[in-house]
Design an enzyme around this catalytic site. Structure first.
Site, mmCIF file in Angstrom:
data_model
loop_
_atom_site.group_PDB
_atom_site.id
_atom_site.type_symbol
_atom_site.label_atom_id
_atom_site.label_comp_id
_atom_site.label_asym_id
_atom_site.label_seq_id
_atom_site.Cartn_x
_atom_site.Cartn_y
_atom_site.Cartn_z
ATOM 1 N N GLU A 129 -7.043 17.557 -35.736
ATOM 2 C CA GLU A 129 -8.279 16.815 -35.451
ATOM 3 C C GLU A 129 -8.062 15.763 -34.369
ATOM 4 O O GLU A 129 -8.883 15.593 -33.466
ATOM 5 C CB GLU A 129 -8.774 16.115 -36.721
ATOM 6 C CG GLU A 129 -9.287 17.061 -37.781
ATOM 7 C CD GLU A 129 -9.541 16.315 -39.082
ATOM 8 O OE1 GLU A 129 -10.688 15.895 -39.284
ATOM 9 O OE2 GLU A 129 -8.593 16.124 -39.873
ATOM 10 N N ASN A 188 0.818 -1.220 0.000
ATOM 11 C CA ASN A 188 0.000 0.000 0.000
ATOM 12 C C ASN A 188 0.851 1.269 0.000
ATOM 13 O O ASN A 188 0.584 2.204 -0.758
ATOM 14 C CB ASN A 188 -0.943 0.004 1.205
ATOM 15 C CG ASN A 188 -1.916 -1.168 1.162
ATOM 16 O OD1 ASN A 188 -1.989 -1.877 0.154
ATOM 17 N ND2 ASN A 188 -2.648 -1.386 2.238
ATOM 18 N N HIS A 214 -18.692 34.910 -31.087
ATOM 19 C CA HIS A 214 -19.773 34.076 -31.647
ATOM 20 C C HIS A 214 -19.401 33.534 -33.032
ATOM 21 O O HIS A 214 -20.266 33.273 -33.852
ATOM 22 C CB HIS A 214 -21.089 34.852 -31.756
ATOM 23 C CG HIS A 214 -21.452 35.622 -30.524
ATOM 24 N ND1 HIS A 214 -22.343 35.164 -29.584
ATOM 25 C CD2 HIS A 214 -21.016 36.827 -30.065
ATOM 26 C CE1 HIS A 214 -22.464 36.042 -28.604
ATOM 27 N NE2 HIS A 214 -21.649 37.065 -28.874
ATOM 28 N N LYS A 258 -8.000 16.243 -51.522
ATOM 29 C CA LYS A 258 -8.050 16.495 -50.081
ATOM 30 C C LYS A 258 -6.690 16.603 -49.417
ATOM 31 O O LYS A 258 -5.746 15.929 -49.775
ATOM 32 C CB LYS A 258 -8.830 15.368 -49.370
ATOM 33 C CG LYS A 258 -10.311 15.350 -49.627
ATOM 34 C CD LYS A 258 -11.056 16.562 -49.090
ATOM 35 C CE LYS A 258 -11.155 16.572 -47.582
ATOM 36 N NZ LYS A 258 -12.082 15.572 -47.072
ATOM 37 N N SER A 264 -6.720 11.902 -48.718
ATOM 38 C CA SER A 264 -7.863 11.004 -48.661
ATOM 39 C C SER A 264 -7.593 9.833 -49.597
ATOM 40 O O SER A 264 -6.917 9.985 -50.611
ATOM 41 C CB SER A 264 -9.111 11.761 -49.104
ATOM 42 O OG SER A 264 -10.064 10.873 -49.635
HETATM 43 N N1 ARG Z 1 -1.395 -3.541 -7.265
HETATM 44 C C1 ARG Z 1 -1.887 -2.834 -6.142
HETATM 45 C C2 ARG Z 1 -2.330 -1.436 -6.559
HETATM 46 O O1 ARG Z 1 -1.917 -0.998 -7.554
HETATM 47 C C3 ARG Z 1 -0.829 -2.708 -5.088
HETATM 48 C C4 ARG Z 1 -1.351 -2.595 -3.704
HETATM 49 C C5 ARG Z 1 -2.039 -3.845 -3.333
HETATM 50 N N2 ARG Z 1 -2.343 -3.876 -1.965
HETATM 51 C C6 ARG Z 1 -3.137 -4.833 -1.465
HETATM 52 N N3 ARG Z 1 -3.330 -4.795 -0.211
HETATM 53 N N4 ARG Z 1 -3.724 -5.718 -2.223
HETATM 54 O O2 ARG Z 1 -3.101 -0.780 -5.908
#
Ligand code: ARG
Length: 460
Positions: free
Chosen positions: A291, A111, A157, A284, A278
Site C-alpha cells: 500500500e 552556476n 477488465h 487484521k 490493526s
Molecule cells: N544554491 C544555488 C542552486 O542550487 C547555487 C547556484 C547559485 N547561483 C547564483 N548565482 N545565485 O541553484
C-alpha cells in the site's frame, strides 16, 4: 552574520528573513561530497595549468579533506547566512587554510559548480538504482522459476479471462523493470557530461583544461555549450520521469498484491514480517508495504510535476528558480530506492496458494475462447465459433455449471463438430500448453523466458 562573496557591490546587508528564505543548505548539504570532489579536481587542474601554484593547491586540497572530515564527524556548523553547500565549504576552507581559500573559486561560478555537483550525484545514484533494479529482477525471476507451473486466472477488465501461468504474470513485471533499467542506463549517458568550466554562463578567461577536469572526475565527455551547461536540468527531468514510470509499475504490482492478499482473492499470503496488524481489529493483517509503495507513487509523480513546472519558460541561462530542483530530485531518488529495496526483500516472503489460484482459473468460463478455437480447428469460421461458444456459456450459466461440466450431448446440441476430445481440449493444462506463440503463456515459452532472464542476470 557571515560576509557575503558579493559584499563589494552591496551597501546593505541581507535581510534576515531573506537569508532564511533563499537558503538551501538544509537540502543541498547532501551534495557536500560531490562538491568537495568537484573542487579537488578543479584545484588539481588549475595547478597543472599554473593558474594557481602547486603549493597553494596542496594547501587547499588538504584543507578540503579537513572540511570533509568535519562534515562527516558532525562537527561542521551550518548557517542560513551562508546560503548553500558551496559557500559553506568555501567559508570552512577559509577557516582551515586562511586567505588562500579565496583562490578556489577562480574560473568558476556556483552556476557551473551546482550543475557539476548535481551530475556527480545523479550519476552515482542512477548506477545505484540500476543495481537495485537488477537485484529486484533476480528475485522476480527466481520466484517465477519456483512457481513455474502454477496456474492462475488471467484478467482483463479485472474479469477472469483466460488461464495463465503465475510465472508468466510475474515475468510481465520482470519485463517492465528491465525496461526501467534500460531507460536509466540510457539517461545515464546524458547525465555523464562534465559542465565545470562553463562558469557563470559564458565560459571563462582562465586557461582551464576542461578535458583534464573531466578525466579527473571520470566523466564520459565535456559539455559543449556553456549556457546550456549551467541552465539545463533535462537530466534531472529525465531521471524523475523514468522514476515515475518505474513507480507506476510498482503501483500496479502493489495493487495486485493488495488484491491477491485479500480474503476475496486469497491467492497469496504476505509474511507477518512484511505486514502489520490493526490497533482495533485483532483479525487484521494488512499489506502495508504494498500500500505504501502504491501511495509513494504519488510523491514521485508530484516531483515530476514540480520539476517540469519549475523549468517551464525559464529564460537562459541560470535562474535562481533552479535551486528548487534538488528537493524533488533527492526525494525521488530516496523514494525510488526505498521502494525497489523493500520489494526485493518482500517478494521471497510472499506465499503462493496454488490450489486457490487453480480453482479460480477453473471457474468463470475461462475456457470459452478455447471452445471456440476447437470449433475453428474443426473447420468453423472463428466468428461463428465465437457465437456457438457464447451460447454454450449462456446454457451452462443457466444450469450453474462450467463448460467442462456439460455432457457431450449438451455440446453436440450446439454443434455436431464437437466430439469427446473437447474435454481434453478445454482442460487447463491443454489450454496453457497450446499458447505457443512467442511471448504467450505456454509452459515451454515461460520456461524459455525464465532461462533467458537468468542468463542475462547471470543467475547460477
Ligand atoms: N544554491 C544555488 C542552486 O542550487 C547555487 C547556484 C547559485 N547561483 C547564483 N548565482 N545565485 O541553484
Amino acid at each position: 552574520m557571515a560576509q557575503k562573496p558579493w559584499d563589494g557591490r552591496f551597501s546593505l546587508s541581507t535581510d534576515r528573513m531573506v537569508e532564511k528564505f533563499t537558503s538551501s543548505i538544509d537540502v543541498d548539504k547532501a551534495l557536500y561530497s560531490c562538491d568537495i570532489d568537484g573542487s579537488i579536481a578543479h584545484l588539481k587542474m588549475m595547478a597543472r595549468q599554473s593558474i594557481i601554484s602547486q603549493q597553494e593547491a596542496d594547501i587547499l586540497l588538504k584543507g578540503l579533506e579537513k572540511v570533509r572530515e568535519k562534515i562527516e564527524n558532525n562537527t561542521f556548523e551550518y548557517s542560513d547566512s551562508l546560503e548553500d553547500i558551496h559557500m559553506h565549504i568555501e567559508s570552512a576552507l577559509g577557516k582551515e587554510v586562511g586567505v588562500v581559500a579565496k583562490k578556489l573559486h577562480t574560473g568558476r561560478s556556483r552556476n557551473d559548480q551546482v550543475a557539476l555537483d548535481a551530475r556527480i550525484y545523479l550519476k552515482a545514484q542512477t548506477l545505484s538504482v540500476m543495481d537495485s533494479l537488477l537485484d529486484l529482477q533476480k528475485v522476480i525471476v527466481v520466484t517465477a522459476q519456483k512457481y513455474i507451473d502454477v496456474v492462475m486466472p488471467g484478467y482483463t477488465h479485472l474479469q477472469r479471462a483466460q488461464p495463465v501461468l503465475f510465472s508468466h504474470h510475474l515475468m510481465a513485471y520482470y519485463e517492465m523493470f528491465k525496461r526501467d533499467y534500460e531507460r536509466f542506463e540510457d539517461s545515464l549517458k546524458r547525465t555523464d557530461v562534465m559542465p565545470l568550466g562553463s562558469a557563470a554562463l559564458a565560459g571563462t578567461t582562465f586557461a582551464l583544461d576542461r578535458e583534464l577536469t573531466r578525466e579527473l572526475l571520470g566523466f564520459a565527455k565535456v559539455s559543449d555549450n556553456s549556457m546550456d551547461s549551467v541552465s539545463d536540468r533535462d537530466f534531472v527531468m529525465e531521471f524523475i520521469s523514468h522514476a515515475t514510470v518505474c513507480m507506476i509499475h510498482f503501483s500496479r504490482f502493489s495493487e495486485e498484491l493488495v488484491l491477491w492478499s485479500s480474503s476475496e482473492f486469497a491467492f497469496i499470503t504476505i509474511s507477518d514480517a512484511f505486514t502489520t496488524g490493526s490497533s482495533i481489529m485483532p483479525q487484521k493483517k494488512n499489506p502495508d508495504v504494498a500500500e505504501l509503495v502504491r501511495g509513494k507513487t504519488g510523491r514521485v509523480v508530484g516531483n515530476l510535476m514540480a520539476i517540469v513546472t519549475l523549468m517551464k519558460s525559464l529564460p537562459l541561462a541560470y535562474n535562481r528558480d533552479m535551486q528548487e530542483d534538488k528537493e524533488p530530485l533527492f526525494d525521488t531518488v530516496n523514494t525510488l530506492k526505498a521502494c525497489i529495496d523493500i520489494y526485493t526483500r518482500m517478494i521471497p516472503h510472499v506465499e503462493i496458494h496454488r490450489e486457490t489460484m487453480l480453482f479460480a482459473a477453473q471457474k468463470g468460463y475461462l475456457n470459452a475462447t478455447d471452445l471456440a478455437d476447437y470449433l475453428v480447428v474443426k473447420g468453423m469460421p472463428f466468428r461463428e465459433a465465437h457465437s456457438v461458444s457464447g451460447r454454450a456459456v449462456a446454457f451452462a450459466l443457466d444450469r450453474h455449471k462450467e463448460l467442462h461440466e456439460l455432457s457431450i450431448e449438451n455440446f453436440k446440441a450446439f454443434s455436431d463438430l464437437i466430439d469427446k476430445d473437447i474435454f481434453e481440449f478445454i482442460s487447463i493444462e491443454r489450454m496453457i500448453s497450446r499458447r505457443v506463440t512467442h511471448g504467450g503463456t505456454g509452459y515451454q515459452n515461460v520456461k524459455r523466458a525464465v532461462e533467458k532472464a537468468k542468463e542475462r542476470l547471470k543467475l547460477q
